[in-house]
Design a protein around this motif. Structure first.
Motif, short mmCIF file in Angstrom:
data_model
loop_
_atom_site.label_atom_id
_atom_site.label_comp_id
_atom_site.label_asym_id
_atom_site.label_seq_id
_atom_site.Cartn_x
_atom_site.Cartn_y
_atom_site.Cartn_z
N TYR A 39 0.85 -1.19 0.00
CA TYR A 39 0.00 0.00 0.00
C TYR A 39 0.89 1.24 0.00
O TYR A 39 2.09 1.18 0.26
CB TYR A 39 -0.92 0.01 1.23
N ILE A 40 0.27 2.35 -0.30
CA ILE A 40 0.93 3.64 -0.23
C ILE A 40 0.28 4.40 0.92
O ILE A 40 -0.94 4.51 0.97
CB ILE A 40 0.79 4.40 -1.57
N PRO A 41 1.06 4.90 1.86
CA PRO A 41 0.46 5.60 3.01
C PRO A 41 -0.37 6.81 2.58
O PRO A 41 -0.05 7.49 1.60
CB PRO A 41 1.68 6.06 3.82
N ALA A 42 -1.43 7.07 3.31
CA ALA A 42 -2.33 8.19 3.01
C ALA A 42 -1.57 9.51 2.95
O ALA A 42 -1.87 10.38 2.12
CB ALA A 42 -3.46 8.25 4.04
N ARG A 44 -7.36 6.43 0.82
CA ARG A 44 -6.50 5.71 -0.13
C ARG A 44 -7.34 5.04 -1.22
O ARG A 44 -6.97 5.02 -2.39
CB ARG A 44 -5.64 4.66 0.59
N ASN A 45 -8.49 4.51 -0.84
CA ASN A 45 -9.39 3.86 -1.80
C ASN A 45 -9.90 4.88 -2.82
O ASN A 45 -9.99 4.58 -4.02
CB ASN A 45 -10.54 3.20 -1.04
N ALA A 46 -10.23 6.08 -2.37
CA ALA A 46 -10.67 7.13 -3.29
C ALA A 46 -9.52 7.53 -4.23
O ALA A 46 -9.73 7.70 -5.43
CB ALA A 46 -11.20 8.33 -2.52
N CYS A 47 -8.31 7.67 -3.69
CA CYS A 47 -7.14 8.00 -4.52
C CYS A 47 -6.92 6.93 -5.58
O CYS A 47 -6.59 7.24 -6.73
CB CYS A 47 -5.89 8.16 -3.65
N ASP A 48 -7.12 5.68 -5.21
CA ASP A 48 -6.98 4.57 -6.15
C ASP A 48 -7.95 4.73 -7.33
O ASP A 48 -7.61 4.41 -8.46
CB ASP A 48 -7.25 3.24 -5.43
#
Length: 183
Positions: free
Chosen positions: A29-32, A101-105
């Protein structure tokens, strides 16, 4: 400024070492905070994150939020569990970070960086080239995103002078990434 004018910058690869792993490298994962930093640098006041709902039930939390970038919005969902009631606040915070993070994805942020860890990246409909840095000693071998040439010392110095995090040789750096240093 429109979303289309910043889309490429938002989706650009992150610096080597950005992707974090846990569970013996099974979960990447990539940190928020990394996403927040990118959004702040690229879009600044055109970005807004808002939590739409927080659902707390028995021993879990579900957070739904909306990430607005310019005129485009994407929702994200995050989940976390807790065992003791005094840990609810930490569970909510963690679920909100996951929702963000899900929204950024959904804006395709981090896709290039996470592709080596995801089976979806092999799908030809995705059309993402896996960029896997190879480690040589204590440093990463960096390749130009355009011509695939291994970056030499001069390329790395050029990128550092202009504060460019993406891997481009000095010949292929997009003009918008070159900062005006007053001269």
């Amino acid at each position: 400024m429109s979303y289309d004018s910043i889309k490429e910058k938002i989706q650009a690869p992150f610096p080597p070492g950005t992707v974090q792993t846990k569970d013996n490298n099974k979960k990447a994962y990539i940190p928020a905070q990394v996403y927040w930093n990118r959004l702040d640098e690229v879009a600044g006041p055109m970005v807004n994150w808002s939590v739409k709902s927080v659902d707390i039930a028995e021993s879990h939390v579900i957070v739904i939020g909306t990430l607005h970038i310019a005129e485009v919005s994407r929702d994200g969902i995050g989940y976390n569990s807790f065992r003791e009631e005094h840990l609810i606040k930490a569970a909510i915070s963690s679920a909100e970070s996951e929702a963000f993070r899900n929204a950024c994805d959904k804006y395709k942020m981090g896709w290039v960086d996470l592709a080596p860890y995801r089976t979806w990246s092999d799908n030809p409909g995705i059309n993402i080239e896996k960029v896997t840095p190879t480690i040589q000693g204590d440093s990463y071998e960096r390749k130009c995103l355009k011509c695939k040439k291994i970056l030499d010392r001069e390329d790395n110095i050029f990128l550092e002078i202009h504060s460019i995090r993406q891997n481009y040789c000095s010949e292929h750096v997009p003009q918008y990434l070159i900062k005006n240093n007053g001269g």
